[in-house]
Design a protein around this motif. Structure first.
Motif, mmCIF file in Angstrom:
data_model
loop_
_atom_site.group_PDB
_atom_site.id
_atom_site.type_symbol
_atom_site.label_atom_id
_atom_site.label_comp_id
_atom_site.label_asym_id
_atom_site.label_seq_id
_atom_site.Cartn_x
_atom_site.Cartn_y
_atom_site.Cartn_z
ATOM 1 N N ARG A 47 0.839 -1.191 0.000
ATOM 2 C CA ARG A 47 0.000 0.000 0.000
ATOM 3 C C ARG A 47 0.880 1.250 0.000
ATOM 4 O O ARG A 47 1.763 1.406 0.842
ATOM 5 N N ALA A 48 0.659 2.126 -0.980
ATOM 6 C CA ALA A 48 1.416 3.368 -1.030
ATOM 7 C C ALA A 48 0.961 4.335 0.054
ATOM 8 O O ALA A 48 1.691 5.241 0.423
ATOM 9 N N SER A 49 -0.274 4.153 0.544
ATOM 10 C CA SER A 49 -0.796 4.931 1.656
ATOM 11 C C SER A 49 -1.620 4.002 2.533
ATOM 12 O O SER A 49 -2.337 3.146 2.025
ATOM 13 N N PRO A 50 -1.519 4.124 3.857
ATOM 14 C CA PRO A 50 -2.240 3.207 4.742
ATOM 15 C C PRO A 50 -3.738 3.457 4.835
ATOM 16 O O PRO A 50 -4.470 2.627 5.360
ATOM 17 N N ARG A 51 -4.217 4.597 4.350
ATOM 18 C CA ARG A 51 -5.641 4.881 4.453
ATOM 19 C C ARG A 51 -6.421 4.065 3.427
ATOM 20 O O ARG A 51 -6.072 4.037 2.254
ATOM 21 N N THR A 141 -8.212 11.552 -0.842
ATOM 22 C CA THR A 141 -6.848 11.664 -0.324
ATOM 23 C C THR A 141 -6.134 10.317 -0.358
ATOM 24 O O THR A 141 -4.914 10.259 -0.209
ATOM 25 N N SER A 142 -6.884 9.241 -0.532
ATOM 26 C CA SER A 142 -6.312 7.907 -0.741
ATOM 27 C C SER A 142 -7.042 7.311 -1.938
ATOM 28 O O SER A 142 -7.970 6.523 -1.801
ATOM 29 N N PRO A 143 -6.634 7.679 -3.145
ATOM 30 C CA PRO A 143 -7.423 7.367 -4.342
ATOM 31 C C PRO A 143 -7.430 5.894 -4.714
ATOM 32 O O PRO A 143 -6.540 5.127 -4.348
ATOM 33 N N THR A 144 -8.456 5.501 -5.462
ATOM 34 C CA THR A 144 -8.551 4.179 -6.067
ATOM 35 C C THR A 144 -8.389 4.348 -7.576
ATOM 36 O O THR A 144 -8.335 5.479 -8.079
ATOM 37 N N ASN A 188 -2.565 6.383 -16.007
ATOM 38 C CA ASN A 188 -3.361 7.157 -15.058
ATOM 39 C C ASN A 188 -4.068 6.249 -14.052
ATOM 40 O O ASN A 188 -4.107 6.535 -12.846
ATOM 41 N N VAL A 189 -4.633 5.155 -14.544
ATOM 42 C CA VAL A 189 -5.329 4.224 -13.660
ATOM 43 C C VAL A 189 -4.347 3.601 -12.671
ATOM 44 O O VAL A 189 -4.609 3.536 -11.460
ATOM 45 N N LEU A 190 -3.202 3.138 -13.164
ATOM 46 C CA LEU A 190 -2.210 2.539 -12.265
ATOM 47 C C LEU A 190 -1.653 3.576 -11.292
ATOM 48 O O LEU A 190 -1.374 3.260 -10.127
ATOM 49 N N GLY A 191 -1.508 4.810 -11.755
ATOM 50 C CA GLY A 191 -1.000 5.855 -10.874
ATOM 51 C C GLY A 191 -1.916 6.160 -9.709
ATOM 52 O O GLY A 191 -1.473 6.695 -8.694
ATOM 53 N N HIS A 192 -3.200 5.820 -9.842
ATOM 54 C CA HIS A 192 -4.166 6.033 -8.758
ATOM 55 C C HIS A 192 -4.546 4.739 -8.037
ATOM 56 O O HIS A 192 -5.481 4.741 -7.228
ATOM 57 N N CYS A 193 -3.843 3.641 -8.326
ATOM 58 C CA CYS A 193 -4.274 2.346 -7.777
ATOM 59 C C CYS A 193 -4.008 2.202 -6.287
ATOM 60 O O CYS A 193 -4.617 1.359 -5.628
ATOM 61 N N GLY A 194 -3.086 3.001 -5.738
ATOM 62 C CA GLY A 194 -2.839 2.967 -4.301
ATOM 63 C C GLY A 194 -1.863 1.910 -3.841
ATOM 64 O O GLY A 194 -1.575 1.820 -2.644
ATOM 65 N N TYR A 195 -1.331 1.098 -4.755
ATOM 66 C CA TYR A 195 -0.371 0.048 -4.419
ATOM 67 C C TYR A 195 0.878 0.226 -5.269
ATOM 68 O O TYR A 195 0.781 0.333 -6.497
ATOM 69 N N GLU A 196 2.043 0.272 -4.622
ATOM 70 C CA GLU A 196 3.268 0.472 -5.368
ATOM 71 C C GLU A 196 3.583 -0.758 -6.216
ATOM 72 O O GLU A 196 3.643 -1.877 -5.700
ATOM 73 N N ALA A 255 9.446 -1.811 0.933
ATOM 74 C CA ALA A 255 10.146 -2.672 1.898
ATOM 75 C C ALA A 255 9.190 -3.459 2.769
ATOM 76 O O ALA A 255 9.617 -4.256 3.592
ATOM 77 N N GLY A 256 7.891 -3.231 2.605
ATOM 78 C CA GLY A 256 6.950 -4.013 3.392
ATOM 79 C C GLY A 256 5.887 -3.207 4.077
ATOM 80 O O GLY A 256 5.186 -3.721 4.947
ATOM 81 N N GLY A 257 5.743 -1.938 3.742
ATOM 82 C CA GLY A 257 4.667 -1.154 4.329
ATOM 83 C C GLY A 257 5.062 0.282 4.546
ATOM 84 O O GLY A 257 6.095 0.560 5.139
ATOM 85 N N ALA A 258 4.241 1.196 4.069
ATOM 86 C CA ALA A 258 4.520 2.620 4.226
ATOM 87 C C ALA A 258 4.225 3.073 5.642
ATOM 88 O O ALA A 258 3.303 2.580 6.289
ATOM 89 N N ALA A 259 5.028 4.003 6.120
ATOM 90 C CA ALA A 259 4.753 4.600 7.424
ATOM 91 C C ALA A 259 3.499 5.453 7.329
ATOM 92 O O ALA A 259 3.124 5.922 6.255
#
Length: 277
Positions: A47-51, A141-144, A188-196, A255-259
């Motif tokens: 997850r690129a963002s935990p929300r 703020t945490s896009p899909t 664009n879709v992948l850029g908003h997917c929320g997962y690195e 590395a296994g999870g964003a802060a």
């Protein structure tokens, strides 16, 4: 211009709109099902963002995306009417400019779009413009993946502006423009997917120096004031608008999870653009 030309232009605009709707729906649905349904637990560490997004946000993103595609269709209608009047540089036979230009034109469109997006995007973050034009997109703020086209009406017109800009200035084959649109939708879709999606070593490569990651845009949706680029990281590097914590956030996500990031500003109250203006 006769009724026949108007009819053909309208038919072309409807066909183009339906085609974009289908491709966008397929791309966003596939990304959503992959990241948020099939592999949600297995890829949690990516997850690129935990929300996590909520159901209301997803419904809003879908509704705004559908409205944006309708706006794109209206812009397409005007472009096709202009083409029938001979005002554009659209052409139909590849032999007219040759295969080398056919493929080179796709690359030119991508580069032009990246510059167009960066500077219009920065303008839309100006405090006097943001609420009127860009606020709808930043409600996520945490896009899909469905946030890729989740624009307000005015921003949808701005985003659609790349089409007229291209076809009025460079020789453009319809199939080359379709290939550019396929690239645009996919990225664009992948850029908003929320997962690195890139490996941890990506930013240490020449490609990572040039190409944006999912974390880059996810951080923009959280912080508002940095990471304005679309495809490439060139303009953000040149203008000093990369988020100072971008590399650290990317390495954490891979590395296994964003802060947990700082509390995101609300879409109603964007932070001052001290570094960006």
């Amino acid at each position: 211009m006769g009724i026949d030309s108007l009819t053909r232009a309208a038919q072309g605009a409807v066909g183009s709109t339906l085609s974009e709707l289908v491709w966008y729906t397929l791309a966003a649905s596939a990304a959503y099902l992959f990241f948020y349904v099939a592999f949600r637990t297995r890829l949690r560490h990516r997850r690129a963002s935990p929300r996590d997004p909520h159901a209301g946000q997803i419904r809003r993103e879908v509704a705004h995306s559908l409205r944006s595609i309708l706006v794109f269709g209206v812009v397409t209608l005007f472009v096709l009417l202009a083409a029938r009047a001979g005002w554009t540089r659209l052409y139909g036979r590849v032999e007219q400019y040759g295969w080398p230009w056919f493929f080179a034109s796709i690359a030119v469109m991508v580069v032009v779009h990246d510059a167009y997006f960066y500077w219009t995007h920065r303008l839309m973050h100006h405090p006097r413009v943001f609420r009127l034009v860009h606020r709808a997109h930043h409600r996520s703020t945490s896009p899909t993946p469905w946030a890729a086209y989740a624009f307000g009406p005015v921003e949808a017109v701005v985003q659609a502006g790349i089409g007229p800009l291209v076809v009025f200035t460079i020789p453009t084959h319809g199939a080359a423009f379709a290939a550019f649109m396929a690239w645009q939708i996919g990225f664009n879709v992948l850029g908003h997917c929320g997962y690195e999606i890139f490996p941890r070593w990506f930013l240490r490569t020449p490609l990572g120096w040039v190409l944006n990651s999912v974390t880059h845009h996810a951080q923009h949706h959280e912080a508002f004031r940095a990471n304005y680029g679309l495809y490439f990281n060139v303009w953000d590097r040149l203008m000093g608008t990369n988020h100072p914590d971008y590399r650290a956030r990317f390495e954490q996500a891979t590395a296994g999870g964003a802060a947990t990031p700082p509390e995101a500003p609300t879409a109603d109250e964007p932070q001052p653009l001290t570094a960006a203006w």
